[in-house]
Design an enzyme around this catalytic site. Structure first.
Site, short mmCIF file in Angstrom:
data_model
loop_
_atom_site.label_atom_id
_atom_site.label_comp_id
_atom_site.label_asym_id
_atom_site.label_seq_id
_atom_site.Cartn_x
_atom_site.Cartn_y
_atom_site.Cartn_z
N THR A 48 23.44 -80.53 49.43
CA THR A 48 23.48 -80.44 50.90
C THR A 48 24.27 -81.56 51.52
O THR A 48 24.90 -81.39 52.57
CB THR A 48 22.04 -80.44 51.44
N TYR A 61 22.81 -73.33 55.72
CA TYR A 61 24.12 -73.96 55.47
C TYR A 61 24.54 -73.59 54.06
O TYR A 61 23.77 -73.04 53.28
CB TYR A 61 24.03 -75.48 55.61
N GLN A 95 20.47 -76.29 42.12
CA GLN A 95 19.71 -75.30 41.33
C GLN A 95 20.59 -74.70 40.24
O GLN A 95 20.08 -74.09 39.29
CB GLN A 95 19.11 -74.21 42.21
N THR A 127 19.17 -81.91 46.36
CA THR A 127 17.82 -82.47 46.28
C THR A 127 16.88 -81.63 45.42
O THR A 127 15.87 -82.12 44.96
CB THR A 127 17.20 -82.61 47.68
N ASP A 128 17.23 -80.35 45.18
CA ASP A 128 16.30 -79.49 44.43
C ASP A 128 16.07 -80.00 43.01
O ASP A 128 14.96 -79.94 42.50
CB ASP A 128 16.84 -78.05 44.36
N LYS A 200 10.14 -84.19 44.76
CA LYS A 200 10.38 -83.60 46.08
C LYS A 200 9.08 -82.99 46.56
O LYS A 200 8.48 -82.16 45.86
CB LYS A 200 11.50 -82.56 46.00
N GLU A 321 -9.76 -82.02 28.67
CA GLU A 321 -10.73 -81.16 27.96
C GLU A 321 -10.17 -80.71 26.61
O GLU A 321 -9.00 -80.32 26.53
CB GLU A 321 -11.03 -79.91 28.80
N1 DGL Z 1 20.48 -75.89 47.15
C1 DGL Z 1 19.87 -77.19 47.28
C2 DGL Z 1 20.46 -78.17 46.26
O1 DGL Z 1 21.68 -78.19 46.11
C3 DGL Z 1 20.08 -77.78 48.63
C4 DGL Z 1 19.10 -78.85 48.88
C5 DGL Z 1 19.74 -80.19 49.13
O2 DGL Z 1 20.73 -80.60 48.48
O3 DGL Z 1 19.14 -80.88 49.98
O4 DGL Z 1 19.69 -78.93 45.64
#
Ligand code: DGL
Length: 362
Positions: A48, A61, A95, A127-128, A200, A321
Site C-alpha cells: 500500500t 486502492y 499477499q 502490511t498483510d 497485524k 494438555e
Molecule cells: N494487499 C495488502 C498488501 O500488499 C495491502 C495492505 C498494505 O500494504 O497495507 O499487504
C-alpha cells in the site's frame, strides 16, 4: 567523492548480482556533507505504501503501483538524514509474496552488509505479510546492522497517507547507530516492533501493528529512536540458520482448528507430501480427535508437526494438555511465524526434540 563512487558502483554490482533494477536517487553534488551521513539502501517490494487510488478519500486502492523512485520523491526530508539508494526488488501486493522474493531479499541484504555497502537497510512492504517477511529475515540475515521494514495502511494518494512518515521513521531508525544488533524491526505508526513478536491486529486502521506478548521495543520521536526493551529471542547475527547455497525451502503449511474441524485439509496436505504442518489450535494449542489421528498418519509418513494456537496472546508451552514430545509446541510464535521457524528448522533437522529447542530459543 571516492567513497560515494565506490558505493554507487558496489550497489550497481550487487543489483546486477541480484538482477534487480537499480533506481538511484542521490544528489551527487552533496558529496562532502553526504559522506558524513549513514548509508541506507531501501529495498522496495510493493504494498500500500506504493499504492494509488483515483481519489484521495476513497478507501479502496491498488497496491504496488508507485516505484521506489516515486515514493522517495514524496519524502524529501529523508535526504537530510542518510545517503540513499533505492532498489526495486518487486512491486506486489504482499499477499502475493513468493519464496523467490524472500531469497532475493536475503541475498541482497547479505551482499550489502558482507561487502560493507551500506550501514542499514529499509524494506518497503505490504502490511498483510509484513510480519512473516520480518520474522524470516530475523532468522536468516546473519549480520548485526539494522534491517527495518515499513509500509502503509493508506495509499500514497490518500488525503493523509501514513506511508511517508513511516518511511521517514524507518530510514531514521536504520541510520541510527543505536539500531545495531536489535534484530529485524518493523516501524509503523511511530512504534518500533520486534520481528519475533510483531503482528497485524487491525485490517484497516493506521494503528494496525502490535507486539501482543512483549510490547513494542520502543518508539520513534522526531526521527530519534527511543528504546525501552530488547528482544530476548535469538536473532540475526546469532542465528544458526544459514541460507547460503539453498535455492528452495522446505514446504510447510498451516491447518486451522475449530468446532468439529474435519481432517480433510490436513490429510490433503499429507498426501501432497508437505514437509511440515503447524496446527493453529484452539485454546492452549488443542485440536480434536480427527486432527490427532491425521497427525499420527502424517508422522508415519515423515511429516513434522507443531502445536500453535489461533489465539493472539499467551502462546503454547510445555504445560499444554497431553504434551507429546513428537509434536513440539510453538511458545510465543503465532501459527504464521511457527510455520517459518519450522521451515528453517527442517533445513537442519527432523528431530522433534531438536526442533522444540529451536522454538524455545527463536
Ligand atoms: N494487499 C495488502 C498488501 O500488499 C495491502 C495492505 C498494505 O500494504 O497495507 O499487504
Amino acid at each position: 567523492m571516492r567513497q560515494f563512487a565506490l558505493l554507487a558502483l558496489s550497489v550497481i554490482a550487487v543489483t546486477l548480482l541480484t538482477h534487480s533494477p537499480l533506481t538511484a536517487r542521490t544528489p551527487l553534488d552533496k558529496q562532502e556533507s553526504e559522506n558524513k551521513k549513514p548509508r541506507v539502501v531501501i529495498l522496495a517490494t510493493g504494498g500500500t505504501i506504493a499504492g494509488a487510488a483515483t481519489s484521495s478519500t476513497q478507501a479502496s486502492y491498488k497496491p504496488g503501483v508507485l516505484s521506489i523512485e516515486q515514493i522517495l520523491k514524496t519524502v524529501p526530508e529523508i535526504e537530510k538524514i542518510a545517503q540513499l539508494k533505492g532498489i526495486q526488488v518487486s512491486n506486489i501486493a504482499s499477499q502475493n509474496m513468493e519464496e523467490g522474493i524472500w531469497l532475493e531479499l536475503w541475498r541482497t541484504i547479505d551482499n550489502l552488509f558482507t561487502h560493507d555497502l551500506c550501514d542499514g537497510v529499509v524494506i518497503t512492504h505490504g502490511t498483510d505479510i509484513m510480519e512473516e517477511s520480518a520474522y524470516f529475515l530475523n532468522l536468516t540475515v546473519r549480520h548485526s546492522r539494522p534491517v527495518v521494514i515499513t509500509g502503509a495502511m493508506r495509499a500514497s494518494t490518500s488525503l493523509s497517507p501514513d506511508g511517508p512518515f513511516n518511511l521517514f521513521n524507518a530510514v531514521a531508525l536504520a541510520a541510527s547507530p543505536n539500531a545495531q544488533n536489535r534484530g529485524v524491526m518493523v516501524v509503523m505508526n511511530d512504534y518500533i516492533l520486534s520481528a519475533d513478536d510483531v503482528t497485524k491486529t487491525n485490517t484497516v486502521n493506521t494503528d494496525a501493528f502490535e507486539c501482543p506478548n512483549f510490547g513494542p521495543l520502543g518508539y520513534m520521536r522526531g526521527g530519534t529512536p527511543l528504546f525501552f526493551r530488547e528482544s530476548r529471542q535469538t536473532h540475526t547475527a546469532s542465528s544458526i540458520f544459514n541460507l547460503k547455497g539453498l535455492t528452495s525451502l522446505p514446504k510447510t503449511d498451516i491447518v486451522y482448528a475449530y468446532a468439529f474441524s474435519s481432517d480433510i485439509a490436513i490429510n490433503a496436505l499429507i498426501d501432497a507430501s508437505t514437509d511440515g504442518v503447524v496446527i493453529a489450535g484452539v485454546g492452549h494449542g488443542n485440536y480434536n480427535k480427527a486432527i490427532a489421528a491425521a497427525m499420527e498418519r502424517g508422522s508415519s509418513k515423515g511429516v513434522a508437526f507443531i502445536r500453535s494456537s489461533r489465539i493472539l496472546g499467551g502462546g503454547v508451552d510445555l504445560s499444554a494438555e497431553d504434551y507429546d514430545s513428537r509434536w513440539p509446541v510453538s511458545f510465543n510464535k503465532s501459527p504464521q511465524k511457527a510455520r517459518i521457524l519450522l521451515m528453517l528448522s527442517l533445513t537442519l533437522t527432523k528431530d522433534p526434540k531438536e526442533i522444540q529447542k529451536f522454538f524455545m530459543e527463536y
